[in-house]
Every structure is written in structure tokens, then in C-alpha cells.
Design a protein around this motif. Structure first.
Motif, short mmCIF file in Angstrom:
data_model
loop_
_atom_site.label_atom_id
_atom_site.label_comp_id
_atom_site.label_asym_id
_atom_site.label_seq_id
_atom_site.Cartn_x
_atom_site.Cartn_y
_atom_site.Cartn_z
N SER A 138 57.76 0.76 -4.42
CA SER A 138 57.84 0.54 -5.65
C SER A 138 57.49 -0.93 -6.06
CB SER A 138 59.35 0.83 -5.91
OG SER A 138 59.39 0.27 -7.63
N LYS A 139 57.78 -1.95 -5.22
CA LYS A 139 57.29 -3.21 -5.34
C LYS A 139 55.86 -3.33 -5.17
CE LYS A 139 61.80 -5.37 -4.22
NZ LYS A 139 62.65 -6.30 -3.40
N PHE A 140 55.19 -2.67 -3.87
CA PHE A 140 54.05 -2.58 -3.53
C PHE A 140 52.85 -1.66 -4.69
CE2 PHE A 140 54.14 -3.87 1.03
CZ PHE A 140 54.79 -5.14 0.83
N GLY A 141 53.53 -0.83 -5.47
CA GLY A 141 53.12 0.00 -6.21
C GLY A 141 52.03 0.91 -5.30
N VAL A 142 52.89 1.61 -4.25
CA VAL A 142 52.10 2.66 -3.52
C VAL A 142 52.74 3.77 -3.10
CG1 VAL A 142 50.87 0.62 -2.19
CG2 VAL A 142 53.14 1.72 -1.31
N ARG A 143 52.41 4.92 -2.61
CA ARG A 143 53.06 6.05 -2.43
C ARG A 143 53.13 6.59 -1.20
NH1 ARG A 143 50.51 9.76 -7.47
NH2 ARG A 143 51.32 8.47 -8.98
#
Length: 80
Positions: A55-60
Motif C-alpha cells: 500500500s505504501k509503495f503503491g504496488v501489487r
């Protein structure tokens, strides 16, 4: 498109010490259960930290999280 480039270029937000510990083990391809054993926490706790990192990195994915951490100098590129 410019907003997307800025979002990718922006450094990630601060991680907690435990999130950093989990992140440091992600490149090893160890299972969450193995990471939990290494850190003496539950499997569920590791999953919670991984979700927070994503979430913090904006990745999946684990791969994206590791790549982003390496790009921003949070993880050394020589860790595998």
C-alpha cells in the motif's frame, strides 16, 4: 501520464522497523511462513506487514515492492 511518472518517481513513505525487516526478506523468495519463523511473528502478522508495504509503495506484488525498494535505495541491489 505526467502524474503517473511523478507517482513512480516519488520516494516511498516511511516504513516501520518491522516492515523494513519483512521487506528485507522479500527478495529471498522465502514463504511468508518462513519469514514469520525468522522474525518470530505469526504468518498473519507478516501478511499484514506485506499489505502495508504494498500500500505504501503503491504496488501489487512482491516483485514490484522489491524493485521499488531497490530503486529508492531501501534495499541493496545485491540481495536476492
Amino acid at each position: 501520464m505526467l502524474a503517473t511518472q511523478r507517482r513512480r518517481a516519488a520516494p516511498p513513505v516511511a516504513l516501520t522497523d518491522r516492515e523494513r525487516a519483512v521487506l528485507s526478506l522479500l527478495p529471498t523468495q522465502r514463504s511468508f511462513e518462513e519469514i514469520a519463523d525468522d522474525l518470530t511473528v505469526s504468518h498473519s502478522t507478516v501478511k499484514t506487514h506485506v499489505r502495508a508495504i504494498y500500500s505504501k509503495f503503491g504496488v501489487r506484488s512482491r516483485r514490484e515492492a522489491v524493485a521499488r525498494a531497490r530503486r529508492h535505495g531501501i534495499l541493496s541491489a545485491d540481495l536476492r
